[in-house]
Design an enzyme around this catalytic site. Structure first.
Site, PDB file in Angstrom:
ATOM      1  CG  ASP A  93     -75.261 -27.708  -2.883  1.00  0.00           C
ATOM      2  OD1 ASP A  93     -76.353 -26.705  -2.797  1.00  0.00           O
ATOM      3  OD2 ASP A  93     -75.897 -28.133  -4.326  1.00  0.00           O
ATOM      4  N   GLY A 109     -80.919 -31.173 -16.291  1.00  0.00           N
ATOM      5  CA  GLY A 109     -81.127 -30.923 -15.311  1.00  0.00           C
ATOM      6  C   GLY A 109     -80.715 -31.937 -14.992  1.00  0.00           C
ATOM      7  CG  ASP A 160     -74.863 -30.978 -10.025  1.00  0.00           C
ATOM      8  OD1 ASP A 160     -75.169 -31.796  -9.153  1.00  0.00           O
ATOM      9  OD2 ASP A 160     -74.846 -30.143 -11.274  1.00  0.00           O
TER      10      ASP A 160
HETATM   11  P1  ADP Z   1     -77.015 -29.146 -17.015  1.00  0.00           P
HETATM   12  O1  ADP Z   1     -78.132 -29.381 -16.399  1.00  0.00           O
HETATM   13  O2  ADP Z   1     -77.457 -30.430 -18.475  1.00  0.00           O
HETATM   14  O3  ADP Z   1     -75.535 -29.521 -16.678  1.00  0.00           O
HETATM   15  P2  ADP Z   1     -75.794 -27.061 -17.754  1.00  0.00           P
HETATM   16  O4  ADP Z   1     -76.818 -25.410 -18.682  1.00  0.00           O
HETATM   17  O5  ADP Z   1     -74.919 -26.382 -15.990  1.00  0.00           O
HETATM   18  O6  ADP Z   1     -76.797 -27.689 -17.759  1.00  0.00           O
HETATM   19  O7  ADP Z   1     -74.871 -27.621 -19.236  1.00  0.00           O
HETATM   20  C1  ADP Z   1     -74.986 -27.729 -20.173  1.00  0.00           C
HETATM   21  C2  ADP Z   1     -73.702 -27.044 -21.672  1.00  0.00           C
HETATM   22  O8  ADP Z   1     -72.674 -27.642 -21.279  1.00  0.00           O
HETATM   23  C3  ADP Z   1     -74.352 -27.605 -22.853  1.00  0.00           C
HETATM   24  O9  ADP Z   1     -75.001 -25.894 -23.064  1.00  0.00           O
HETATM   25  C4  ADP Z   1     -72.591 -27.323 -23.513  1.00  0.00           C
HETATM   26  O10 ADP Z   1     -72.484 -25.854 -23.504  1.00  0.00           O
HETATM   27  C5  ADP Z   1     -72.336 -28.493 -22.366  1.00  0.00           C
HETATM   28  N1  ADP Z   1     -72.183 -29.434 -22.891  1.00  0.00           N
HETATM   29  C6  ADP Z   1     -72.607 -30.512 -22.319  1.00  0.00           C
HETATM   30  N2  ADP Z   1     -72.950 -31.904 -23.214  1.00  0.00           N
HETATM   31  C7  ADP Z   1     -71.872 -31.167 -24.305  1.00  0.00           C
HETATM   32  C8  ADP Z   1     -71.819 -32.204 -25.005  1.00  0.00           C
HETATM   33  N3  ADP Z   1     -71.864 -33.496 -25.487  1.00  0.00           N
HETATM   34  N4  ADP Z   1     -70.723 -31.334 -26.340  1.00  0.00           N
HETATM   35  C9  ADP Z   1     -70.641 -30.406 -25.972  1.00  0.00           C
HETATM   36  N5  ADP Z   1     -70.808 -29.406 -24.812  1.00  0.00           N
HETATM   37  C10 ADP Z   1     -71.393 -29.832 -23.811  1.00  0.00           C
HETATM   38 MG    MG Z   2     -74.687 -28.103 -14.961  1.00  0.00          MG
END
Ligand code: ADP
Ligand code: MG
Length: 383
Positions: free
Chosen positions: A36, A124, A172
């Protein structure tokens, strides 16, 4: 665990029922890893696991937000506040989206928001993009901003890059916004053109989370980006998207071995994405298996981002189902998850083999996330 009904929770928290809900999915990337940011091709699938954001507009300029995944935490701020972190780490994503929209001259009216997501966090599967895109869907609808789905994806990425501080590409958010159910999505990361590609109905998607602790991810990830930039400059192309095997061989002597192999991965990976698009039309699991195996080998030998745990999962999958399962490490690397494609009827054989072999070989336990290819952003107003 019994979950509270989100509409009832909304009324309990904010004193009135929600006016609508916006829904956006997480995703898994089938192939096209580290392409990407080289303006190449990717082929992710949106999941049937979604983030839902319930909303109700307010008369004032206040934004209040809660998440069913973080009980007893509410963040409250005014719609034109400077971006600041607020009391809870998770609400950075909400403040980031509101701030990013303001960069685009769009200030939301006051609104109450409740998040309820099925996308597991930090695995992920891009729970963060699902959150950003569903939130932007809600704000776009209630404020009649007239944003296109591509705009929504770009704003979600802006929020994550410039406010939350994660230098993700646009894959994403784009797949979360625009996916079509039952399809993977071919994305050209140079033009942002998106083409849905049907997935065979008999195929299952199984994501195996290695639970390998991810270390040095940020610094190594950034180093790979720098290697790709060095390759691009040495090859004299505007991005590695435009590099070919011929150009690469012509410049081989000028490149360090590492930089050569990084470029080789990107060139081969772009080819694999486009080939897989054709193979999916034929519905051939063995050909898909061969492509994902090549991709896995390139991730291991050329891009050097695999770990023993994810390699063990891929080997176990192949030991269980031979060329009837396509498997490779997916995501940002150095651990994380393995994506598997197999016939629905073979899932149990696969999972039994993982259960029996993975803890023994690695001392780790794998979490299994079964997914169907889902649809992108949807916004519903209640009557
Ligand atoms: P991912 O691979 O799942 O995107 P990231 O670290 O990029 O991992 O994002 C995860 C973060 O997004 C969580 O730590 C939180 O801060 C936020 N997040 C994701 N889902 C929720 C939710 N249901 N409620 C609140 N915050 C969320
Ligand atoms: Mg993420």
């Amino acid at each position: 665990m019994s979950r509270e009904d989100p509409q009832a929770a909304f009324t309990r928290l904010f004193g009135a029922a929600p006016e609508g809900v916006a829904t956006a999915p997480g995703r898994v990337n089938l192939i096209g890893e580290f392409t990407d940011y080289n303006e190449g091709f990717v082929l992710p699938v949106a999941l049937d696991k979604v983030c839902r954001i319930f909303w109700r507009c307010r008369e004032d300029t206040q934004i209040r937000v809660a998440s069913l995944q973080y009980p007893n935490q509410i963040d409250s701020f005014v719609n034109n506040a400077d971006y600041e972190h607020g009391p809870h780490v998770w609400s950075r994503y909400v403040r980031g989206v509101v701030a990013a929209a303001r960069v685009w001259q769009r200030t939301t009216k006051g609104i109450d928001l409740l998040i309820d997501s099925e996308v597991p966090e930090g695995k992920g599967l891009s729970s963060s993009a699902a959150l950003e895109v569903s939130l932007l869907g809600a704000l776009n609808a209630t404020n009649t901003w007239g944003l296109s789905l591509t705009d929504i994806a770009r704003l979600g990425q802006l929020a994550e890059n410039d406010f939350v501080g994660c230098q993700c590409g646009i894959m994403d958010q784009l797949v979360s916004a625009t996916a079509v159910a039952g399809h993977a999505l071919l994305i050209d990361c140079a033009s942002l053109e998106c083409t849905p590609v049907p997935l065979p109905e008999t195929w299952a998607i199984v994501v195996l989370d290695s639970n390998h602790p991810r270390q040095l991810v940020g610094s190594e990830y950034n180093q790979r980006r720098l290697d790709c930039e060095e390759a691009r400059d040495s090859l004299g192309v505007s991005s590695l998207r435009h590099a070919t095997r011929k150009i690469l061989s012509a410049h081989r002597a000028e490149l360090s071995d590492n930089v050569y192999r990084r470029a080789l991965h990107v060139i081969g990976e772009n080819e694999r994405v486009l080939t897989l698009v054709d193979v999916l039309k034929q519905g051939s699991l063995p050909l898909t298996q061969a492509l994902l195996a090549d991709g896995q080998q390139s991730l291991a030998e050329n891009f050097e981002v695999t770990v023993a745990a994810t390699e063990a999962l891929v080997v176990l999958a192949h030991e269980a189902l031979g060329n009837q399962v396509a498997a490779r490490q997916t995501g940002g690397g150095f651990g994380g998850a393995v994506v598997c494609l197999c016939d629905h009827r073979d899932i149990n054989t696969l999972l039994q083999a993982i259960d029996a072999g993975y803890p023994q070989r690695t001392g780790l336990h794998a979490d299994v996330i079964r997914c169907d290819p889902g649809a992108g952003l949807e916004v519903t107003w209640y009557d």
